[in-house]
Design a protein around this motif. Structure first.
Motif, PDB file in Angstrom:
ATOM      1  N   UNK A 165      17.095   5.814   3.251  1.00  0.00           N
ATOM      2  CA  UNK A 165      15.618   6.139   4.038  1.00  0.00           C
ATOM      3  C   UNK A 165      14.560   5.004   3.208  1.00  0.00           C
ATOM      4  N   UNK A 166      14.013   5.231   3.318  1.00  0.00           N
ATOM      5  CA  UNK A 166      12.680   4.660   2.784  1.00  0.00           C
ATOM      6  C   UNK A 166      11.527   5.590   3.336  1.00  0.00           C
ATOM      7  N   UNK A 167      11.423   5.487   1.359  1.00  0.00           N
ATOM      8  CA  UNK A 167       9.709   6.284   0.966  1.00  0.00           C
ATOM      9  C   UNK A 167       8.744   5.675  -0.243  1.00  0.00           C
ATOM     10  N   UNK A 168       7.636   5.818   0.354  1.00  0.00           N
ATOM     11  CA  UNK A 168       6.435   5.174  -1.373  1.00  0.00           C
ATOM     12  C   UNK A 168       6.811   6.467  -1.607  1.00  0.00           C
ATOM     13  N   UNK A 182       0.348  -1.244  -0.302  1.00  0.00           N
ATOM     14  CA  UNK A 182      -0.307  -0.250  -0.206  1.00  0.00           C
ATOM     15  C   UNK A 182       0.789   1.266   0.418  1.00  0.00           C
ATOM     16  N   UNK A 183       0.443   2.373   0.440  1.00  0.00           N
ATOM     17  CA  UNK A 183       1.108   3.666   0.092  1.00  0.00           C
ATOM     18  C   UNK A 183       0.451   4.797  -0.666  1.00  0.00           C
ATOM     19  N   UNK A 188      14.555   2.247  -7.181  1.00  0.00           N
ATOM     20  CA  UNK A 188      12.728   1.959  -6.434  1.00  0.00           C
ATOM     21  C   UNK A 188      12.056   1.198  -7.678  1.00  0.00           C
ATOM     22  N   UNK A 189      11.685  -0.128  -6.402  1.00  0.00           N
ATOM     23  CA  UNK A 189      10.809  -1.132  -6.565  1.00  0.00           C
ATOM     24  C   UNK A 189       9.515  -1.134  -6.127  1.00  0.00           C
ATOM     25  N   UNK A 226       4.670   0.683  -5.649  1.00  0.00           N
ATOM     26  CA  UNK A 226       6.113   1.041  -5.279  1.00  0.00           C
ATOM     27  C   UNK A 226       6.958   1.557  -3.775  1.00  0.00           C
ATOM     28  N   UNK A 227       7.981   1.376  -3.897  1.00  0.00           N
ATOM     29  CA  UNK A 227       8.638   1.471  -2.162  1.00  0.00           C
ATOM     30  C   UNK A 227      10.324   2.432  -2.519  1.00  0.00           C
TER      31      UNK A 227
END
Length: 230
Positions: A226-229, A132-133, A182-183, A137-138
């Motif tokens: 750093x991780x983000x949607x 989700x998000x 990004x994946x 992608x993340x």
């Protein structure tokens, strides 16, 4: 419900009760209860990482790098190695009162080793689970931390300087070996694994031992993930 009356003590009454129990029209029947279950999952992204990464470089690994070809012809001890550079080519000797001299011209940088630009790849040092998000992608990005110089014992004049942080994924997807990759959200089962690459300047690493940005060797900020949607 049907009720059967019978007198006590008579065979006729008893037979009617038995018949009603076995064949009565009012026997219980099975009923189905249909249930509709709905589960709502909230968006979540988890970054797994090591807060401290301790890398030991054995003498054999150093020898393979310093030899240039990655092949060490002989190891004499844990710290002494023999690197065969091959034939020197045709040497022309000069002569004098002290005898003959033939210069093989081995330089100060045998094997083509460059201490200022040593790639270090840390494989599988982070992983992500996500659903989700804002999209499916993340993104994981990397930057240098507040401490980019590792010193011998955390305080010594001998140093290793960090630069050019990069991230990549396994298996390979777009954006590998860049500052951000990004994946697709991997879900909750199999996490997306990832690597970190750094460039080490070891020109001033003139002694063996533990190099760290502080004497404690823990809690330092050398690189930041750093991780983000997206």
């Amino acid at each position: 419900m049907r009720t059967i009356f019978a007198r006590r003590g008579t065979r006729f009454g008893a037979s009617l009760v038995i018949a009603g129990a076995l064949f009565g029209a009012n026997s219980a029947s099975a009923q189905n209860a249909v249930v509709d279950l709905n589960v709502t999952l909230s968006p979540i992204t988890l970054l797994y990482y090591f807060s401290t990464v301790n890398v030991t470089v054995p003498s054999t690994a150093l020898a393979g790098m310093l030899c240039g070809s990655g092949t060490v012809s002989a190891i004499y001890s844990t710290s002494a190695a023999n690197c065969d550079l091959g034939a020197t080519g045709a040497l022309t000797a000069s002569g004098g009162a002290s005898g003959l001299t033939a210069n093989g011209a081995i330089g100060a940088n045998p094997g083509g080793f460059s201490a200022a630009l040593i790639p270090l790849t840390l494989q599988n040092v982070w992983a992500v689970r996500a659903i989700g998000g804002t999209s499916a992608n993340t993104t994981v990005s990397i930057a240098l931390g507040t401490s980019t110089t590792l010193s011998l014992a955390g305080t010594g004049p001998q140093t290793i300087v960090l630069s050019a942080p990069l991230v990549s994924t396994t298996p390979v997807v777009s954006g590998n070996n860049t500052t951000a990759v990004t994946f697709a959200d991997p879900g909750l089962v199999n996490a997306q694994q990832g690597n970190v690459a750094l460039t080490l300047n070891m020109a001033n690493a003139t002694a063996s031992g533990l190099y760290s940005s502080s004497a404690s060797a823990t809690g330092d900020s050398n690189y930041v993930l750093t991780v983000s949607g997206t």
